[in-house]
Motif scaffolding. Structure first.
Motif, PDB file in Angstrom:
ATOM      1  N   UNK A  68     -32.003 -26.863  26.453  1.00  0.00           N
ATOM      2  CA  UNK A  68     -32.296 -28.123  27.346  1.00  0.00           C
ATOM      3  C   UNK A  68     -33.797 -28.589  27.004  1.00  0.00           C
ATOM      4  N   UNK A  69     -33.565 -29.387  25.759  1.00  0.00           N
ATOM      5  CA  UNK A  69     -35.201 -29.823  25.483  1.00  0.00           C
ATOM      6  C   UNK A  69     -35.738 -30.852  26.441  1.00  0.00           C
ATOM      7  N   UNK A  70     -34.941 -31.436  27.349  1.00  0.00           N
ATOM      8  CA  UNK A  70     -35.620 -32.248  28.374  1.00  0.00           C
ATOM      9  C   UNK A  70     -35.945 -31.689  29.746  1.00  0.00           C
ATOM     10  N   UNK A  71     -35.724 -30.252  29.838  1.00  0.00           N
ATOM     11  CA  UNK A  71     -36.168 -29.595  30.940  1.00  0.00           C
ATOM     12  C   UNK A  71     -37.625 -28.994  30.920  1.00  0.00           C
ATOM     13  N   UNK A  72     -38.235 -29.237  32.014  1.00  0.00           N
ATOM     14  CA  UNK A  72     -39.707 -28.531  32.106  1.00  0.00           C
ATOM     15  C   UNK A  72     -39.536 -27.300  32.372  1.00  0.00           C
ATOM     16  N   UNK A  73     -40.634 -26.291  31.850  1.00  0.00           N
ATOM     17  CA  UNK A  73     -40.287 -25.015  32.287  1.00  0.00           C
ATOM     18  C   UNK A  73     -41.834 -24.757  32.788  1.00  0.00           C
TER      19      UNK A  73
END
Length: 84
Positions: A68-73
């Motif tokens: 999920x490249x758009x997720x902020x971790x």
């Protein structure tokens, strides 16, 4: 939210779901559960606890980033001290 401490994770989940700007929250207890949940959830934010045991935090963050490249971790660390 990925945290081996289910009581802590549930408490944070309840806070995120409360109020005017409520969010959908999924709580899982392991890195493997988190990676499985990513397929259907497509989260905007993933809270990850240090010390899950089944996968190192850096490896989990990398795998979440690929899935999920758009997720902020956001990485969380436990503290036993008296301060912040």
């Amino acid at each position: 939210m990925v945290d081996a401490s289910t009581s802590f994770a549930r408490a944070i989940g309840q806070l995120l779901q409360a109020g005017e700007r409520a969010q959908d929250v999924a709580v899982v207890e392991s890195a493997h559960q988190a990676l499985s949940a990513l397929k259907s959830l497509r989260p905007d934010i993933v809270l990850v606890s240090i010390g899950l045991g089944d996968v190192e935090q850096a490896e989990l963050a990398a795998r979440i980033g690929k899935a999920v490249p758009e997720a902020n971790i956001i990485a969380m660390a436990e503290s036993s001290g008296g301060g912040i």
